[in-house]
Design a protein around this motif. Structure first.
Motif, short mmCIF file in Angstrom:
data_model
loop_
_atom_site.label_atom_id
_atom_site.label_comp_id
_atom_site.label_asym_id
_atom_site.label_seq_id
_atom_site.Cartn_x
_atom_site.Cartn_y
_atom_site.Cartn_z
N ILE A 1 0.85 -1.19 0.00
CA ILE A 1 0.00 0.00 0.00
C ILE A 1 0.89 1.25 0.00
N TYR A 2 0.57 2.19 -0.89
CA TYR A 2 1.31 3.45 -0.99
C TYR A 2 0.34 4.62 -1.01
N MET A 3 0.82 5.79 -0.54
CA MET A 3 0.02 7.02 -0.57
C MET A 3 0.84 8.13 -1.20
N GLU A 4 0.23 8.87 -2.10
CA GLU A 4 0.95 9.96 -2.75
C GLU A 4 -0.04 10.99 -3.31
N LYS A 5 0.41 12.26 -3.33
CA LYS A 5 -0.40 13.31 -3.95
C LYS A 5 -0.14 13.33 -5.45
N TRP A 6 -1.21 13.50 -6.23
CA TRP A 6 -1.10 13.60 -7.68
C TRP A 6 -1.87 14.84 -8.14
N PRO A 7 -1.19 15.99 -8.32
CA PRO A 7 -1.88 17.23 -8.72
C PRO A 7 -2.74 17.08 -9.98
N ALA A 8 -2.34 16.19 -10.88
CA ALA A 8 -3.09 16.02 -12.12
C ALA A 8 -4.48 15.43 -11.88
N LEU A 9 -4.68 14.80 -10.72
CA LEU A 9 -5.97 14.16 -10.44
C LEU A 9 -6.92 15.05 -9.66
N VAL A 10 -6.46 16.24 -9.26
CA VAL A 10 -7.31 17.16 -8.50
C VAL A 10 -8.53 17.55 -9.35
N GLY A 11 -9.70 17.49 -8.74
CA GLY A 11 -10.93 17.82 -9.45
C GLY A 11 -11.65 16.63 -10.03
N LEU A 12 -10.95 15.49 -10.12
CA LEU A 12 -11.60 14.27 -10.61
C LEU A 12 -12.32 13.58 -9.47
N SER A 13 -13.33 12.80 -9.80
CA SER A 13 -14.03 12.00 -8.79
C SER A 13 -13.21 10.76 -8.50
N PHE A 14 -13.49 10.12 -7.36
CA PHE A 14 -12.75 8.90 -7.04
C PHE A 14 -13.07 7.80 -8.06
N ALA A 15 -14.29 7.82 -8.61
CA ALA A 15 -14.64 6.84 -9.64
C ALA A 15 -13.73 6.98 -10.85
N GLN A 16 -13.41 8.23 -11.22
CA GLN A 16 -12.49 8.46 -12.33
C GLN A 16 -11.06 8.09 -11.95
N VAL A 17 -10.67 8.44 -10.73
CA VAL A 17 -9.32 8.12 -10.26
C VAL A 17 -9.08 6.61 -10.25
N SER A 18 -10.13 5.85 -9.96
CA SER A 18 -9.99 4.38 -9.92
C SER A 18 -9.61 3.80 -11.28
N ARG A 19 -9.77 4.61 -12.36
CA ARG A 19 -9.40 4.16 -13.70
C ARG A 19 -8.18 4.91 -14.24
N ALA A 20 -7.52 5.68 -13.35
CA ALA A 20 -6.44 6.56 -13.81
C ALA A 20 -5.06 5.93 -13.80
N PHE A 21 -4.93 4.72 -13.30
CA PHE A 21 -3.61 4.06 -13.21
C PHE A 21 -3.63 2.73 -13.95
N ASP A 22 -2.55 2.47 -14.68
CA ASP A 22 -2.41 1.18 -15.36
C ASP A 22 -1.77 0.13 -14.45
#
Length: 200
Positions: A124-145
């Motif tokens: 498990i890792y935690m990190e800030k990603w400025p590019a994801l600000v404003g997206l919903s968590f539903a969108q973020v869940s598809r933002a990583f390969d």
């Protein structure tokens, strides 16, 4: 051989002395873990932990996350009172006891925990990603390969699997909690505009 490419640097000194904490780069460390001493009584062990927290309070700010292990659950409030920094307390025997009960009730849970908390599989890792600000968590869940988002750390709290992922919007200070092979093996996809938008 077990640490592979990781470089381990050891510093000796007393965690109760600010000068020794400076030598250990406590001010800029990514994480600070204050361990309990199982060789002494719970009262003595927690007293040393509290004195270490007081020593850390000499620093106006810390870059990393601070975790303190206590042996008496009643001392959690005392730690929060004396620390000038945000600090997370873990009462090991209480946590391990509850974990053992859960693993006895659900045998496969032990394998999952071993996989997540060991170093042989994903962690498990935690990190800030400025590019994801404003997206919903539903969108973020598809933002990583190469990572699976499981939650968001906002301030001192962590929300795992938000109940309404389309309504949970990522803020500038949020850290995305993911399961990944390593902290440098994942990043958001290049084309964030192609991520699915909320259904109408």
């Amino acid at each position: 051989d077990e640490v592979k490419s990781t470089q381990v640097v050891v510093r000796s000194g007393s965690p109760l002395r600010v000068q020794d904490l400076e030598v250990a780069s406590a001010r800029t460390a990514r994480a600070i873990i204050i361990l309990a001493d199982n060789e002494v009584s719970a009262e003595e062990s927690d007293a040393v932990v509290m004195r270490t927290v007081l020593a850390l309070s000499a620093f106006e700010s810390l870059d990393g996350h601070v975790v303190a292990e206590l042996r008496d659950v009643d001392n959690q409030d005392h730690i929060q009172l004396i620390s000038r920094h945000n600090i997370e307390c873990v009462v090991a025997h209480d946590f391990i006891g509850r974990l053992m009960i859960q693993c006895a009730r659900q045998p496969q849970l032990a394998d999952v925990i071993e996989s997540l908390y060991g170093f042989n599989d994903d962690e498990i890792y935690m990190e800030k990603w400025p590019a994801l600000v404003g997206l919903s968590f539903a969108q973020v869940s598809r933002a990583f390969d190469f990572a699976i988002p499981i939650g968001v750390k906002r301030g001192d709290s962590v929300t795992v699997n938000p109940s309404d992922p389309w309504a949970f919007v990522i803020q500038p200070e949020d850290e995305i909690v993911v399961i990944a092979e390593d902290n440098d093996t994942y990043a958001p996809v290049a084309d964030l505009h192609a991520i699915e938008t909320p259904p109408r």
